[in-house]
Design an enzyme around this catalytic site. Structure first.
Site, PDB file in Angstrom:
ATOM      1  N   TYR A 141     -54.571 -23.356  99.330  1.00 24.52           N
ATOM      2  CA  TYR A 141     -54.308 -23.981 100.631  1.00 24.52           C
ATOM      3  C   TYR A 141     -55.506 -23.850 101.576  1.00 24.52           C
ATOM      4  O   TYR A 141     -55.603 -24.554 102.575  1.00 24.52           O
ATOM      5  CB  TYR A 141     -53.075 -23.380 101.299  1.00 24.52           C
ATOM      6  CG  TYR A 141     -51.762 -23.711 100.609  1.00 24.52           C
ATOM      7  CD1 TYR A 141     -51.725 -24.577  99.521  1.00 24.52           C
ATOM      8  CD2 TYR A 141     -50.564 -23.179 101.043  1.00 24.52           C
ATOM      9  CE1 TYR A 141     -50.537 -24.875  98.878  1.00 24.52           C
ATOM     10  CE2 TYR A 141     -49.361 -23.475 100.408  1.00 24.52           C
ATOM     11  CZ  TYR A 141     -49.364 -24.319  99.316  1.00 24.52           C
ATOM     12  OH  TYR A 141     -48.181 -24.619  98.690  1.00 24.52           O
ATOM     13  N   LYS A 192     -50.722 -17.860  86.481  1.00 23.14           N
ATOM     14  CA  LYS A 192     -50.848 -18.879  85.430  1.00 23.14           C
ATOM     15  C   LYS A 192     -52.130 -18.530  84.660  1.00 23.14           C
ATOM     16  O   LYS A 192     -53.067 -19.330  84.547  1.00 23.14           O
ATOM     17  CB  LYS A 192     -50.905 -20.272  86.088  1.00 23.14           C
ATOM     18  CG  LYS A 192     -50.762 -21.444  85.140  1.00 23.14           C
ATOM     19  CD  LYS A 192     -49.379 -21.607  84.552  1.00 23.14           C
ATOM     20  CE  LYS A 192     -49.384 -22.771  83.558  1.00 23.14           C
ATOM     21  NZ  LYS A 192     -48.148 -22.832  82.759  1.00 23.14           N
ATOM     22  N   ASP A 224     -44.335 -20.931  85.484  1.00 23.49           N
ATOM     23  CA  ASP A 224     -43.312 -21.862  84.987  1.00 23.49           C
ATOM     24  C   ASP A 224     -42.099 -21.088  84.469  1.00 23.49           C
ATOM     25  O   ASP A 224     -40.945 -21.423  84.752  1.00 23.49           O
ATOM     26  CB  ASP A 224     -43.877 -22.814  83.922  1.00 23.49           C
ATOM     27  CG  ASP A 224     -44.805 -22.116  82.930  1.00 23.49           C
ATOM     28  OD1 ASP A 224     -45.219 -20.967  83.186  1.00 23.49           O
ATOM     29  OD2 ASP A 224     -45.117 -22.718  81.884  1.00 23.49           O
ATOM     30  N   ASP A 248     -45.065 -20.124  97.831  1.00 27.35           N
ATOM     31  CA  ASP A 248     -44.470 -21.146  98.685  1.00 27.35           C
ATOM     32  C   ASP A 248     -43.277 -21.773  97.957  1.00 27.35           C
ATOM     33  O   ASP A 248     -42.170 -21.896  98.499  1.00 27.35           O
ATOM     34  CB  ASP A 248     -45.553 -22.207  98.979  1.00 27.35           C
ATOM     35  CG  ASP A 248     -45.142 -23.189 100.047  1.00 27.35           C
ATOM     36  OD1 ASP A 248     -44.070 -23.003 100.647  1.00 27.35           O
ATOM     37  OD2 ASP A 248     -45.895 -24.151 100.280  1.00 27.35           O
ATOM     38  N   ASP A 252     -38.914 -20.649  98.314  1.00 27.20           N
ATOM     39  CA  ASP A 252     -37.889 -21.615  98.725  1.00 27.20           C
ATOM     40  C   ASP A 252     -36.795 -21.714  97.672  1.00 27.20           C
ATOM     41  O   ASP A 252     -35.608 -21.840  97.989  1.00 27.20           O
ATOM     42  CB  ASP A 252     -38.512 -22.995  98.968  1.00 27.20           C
ATOM     43  CG  ASP A 252     -38.885 -23.181 100.430  1.00 27.20           C
ATOM     44  OD1 ASP A 252     -39.048 -22.162 101.130  1.00 27.20           O
ATOM     45  OD2 ASP A 252     -39.008 -24.339 100.874  1.00 27.20           O
TER      46      ASP A 252
END
Ligand code: NAD
Length: 359
Positions: A141, A192, A224, A248, A252
């Site tokens: 980000y 990852k 994943d 992020d 959620d």
């Protein structure tokens, strides 16, 4: 020593829910000897209306000299057409950046009394108590270079950069390990590493950092698989620590396991444990001013503040127990109400928590 708490109600329901959290702090102060002072500040659209900026200098100055910050929420229809530089959300981002709040703590707790609120099977989620620690000020980000460029053939190409320094990984690792020490001492680092070199290094730094925390059981999971495991068997996790973008998304997802946005607190911490505490929801302009919003996420944010910034775990336990009592008594604001419950307003819910604290 007396601790100073900056109280920033912000916009919309922020005003109503923070008032209830302040009631709780006042009782801890008057009846249980919590040594605090509170000082109010403006942020968001309310600050813009009063001063022309969503983050006045006085608010930043107040937050810098405070030991902790309690925030309601910012934003609302009224300010949506403003220039982006002065929109309410800029106030929040300015606080996070200006105070270097790099560690975002997002618990996902499902009170057994509310198990039916989840979209998942009650037995999968009932009693869920997991903490996601998300790196908040680095990663893709913020990485440079970033942008959209036009190639020689005229086609556009968008690009962002995933970048982490070792020091950024080790400081978030330390936060996760410290939190796990106050819980079940298990940390799952999500990366990852099979595809992204940056997160391969992330994993190496986590392993290195864990050597200084021999009591912690560190495991690793690809993002994943972590997403899959969160909805398959979320109770297997104690603390998850991960990058800005993965956090992020996963936080959620974890929040929705609980089914009730009005119940979840959060914290953003700096390197010294100073933090900003706020509910995960927004300013809910659709219900603002009606005294129907759920104040429990904000009250539970106070509990997190006591636990993680003010070193007052016993006071935090008192709040958690009081919230449990109120739920056991069947008291529910409209967002978590089902047939047979006792429907209460925002202020009645705050009063009920205060009464349970005093009982
Ligand atoms: P929201 O979280 O404010 O509301 C989403 C839905 O959940 C609404 O129907 C709302 O009524 C309900 N809800 C939220 N909190 C509740 C509570 N405590 N009790 C009962 N119901 C509750 O999200 P949104 O509608 O997407 O955004 C509204 C405004 O909030 C926007 O301006 C947005 O930018 C801002 N926002 C601020 C923050 C923050 O301050 N941290 C976070 C998210 C959104």
């Amino acid at each position: 020593m007396t601790k100073l708490i900056a109280v920033l109600p912000g916009d919309g329901i922020g005003q109503e829910i923070v008032a209830e959290a302040v009631k709780v702090l006042e009782v801890l102060k008057s009846d249980f000897g919590l040594d605090i002072e509170m000082e109010n500040g403006l942020v968001g659209g309310t600050a813009y209306d009063a001063t022309g900026t969503p983050l006045p200098d006085e608010t930043m100055e107040l937050c810098k000299r405070s030991d902790s910050i309690l925030l309601g929420a910012v934003g609302g229809y009224k300010w949506e057409s403003l220039d982006i530089a002065v929109r309410p959300e800029k106030g929040l981002l300015g606080l996070r950046a200006g105070l270097d709040l790099f560690a975002n703590l997002r618990p996902a707790i499902l009170y057994p009394q509310l198990a039916s609120a989840s979209t998942l099977n009650a037995e999968v989620v009932s009693g869920l108590d997991l903490m996601i620690v998300r790196e908040l000020t680095g990663g893709i980000y913020f990485g440079q270079p970033r942008g959209v460029r036009t190639l020689e053939n005229g086609e556009r190409e968008g690009y962002n950069t995933l970048v982490y320094k070792e020091s950024e990984v080790s400081r978030i690792a330390k936060v996760a390990f410290d939190i796990a020490m106050k819980r079940d001492k298990r940390v799952c680092s999500v990366d990852k590493a099979n595809v992204l070199e940056c997160t391969e290094m992330w994993r190496e730094v986590m392993i290195e950092e864990a050597k200084g925390h021999p009591e912690i059981e560190l495991s690793h999971m690809y993002v994943d698989n972590a997403a899959m495991q969160l909805v398959r068997a979320p109770k297997q996790f104690d603390v998850m620590v991960t990058t800005n973008m993965f956090g992020d998304i996963l936080s959620d997802c974890a929040a929705m396991l609980t089914g009730s946005i009005g119940m979840l607190p959060s914290a953003s911490l700096d390197a010294n444990g100073k933090g900003m505490y706020e509910p995960i929801h927004g300013s809910a302009p659709d219900i603002a001013g009606q005294n129907i919003a759920n104040p429990l996420a904000t009250i539970l944010s106070v509990s997190m503040m006591l636990r993680y910034s003010l070193d007052q775990s016993e006071m935090a336990d008192k709040i958690d127990a009081a919230v449990n009592t109120v739920l056991d008594d069947g008291k529910r604001t409209a967002d978590i109400y089902t047939d047979g419950d006792i429907k209460v307003s925002t202020s009645e819910m705050g009063d009920a928590v205060v009464a349970a604290l005093k009982a």
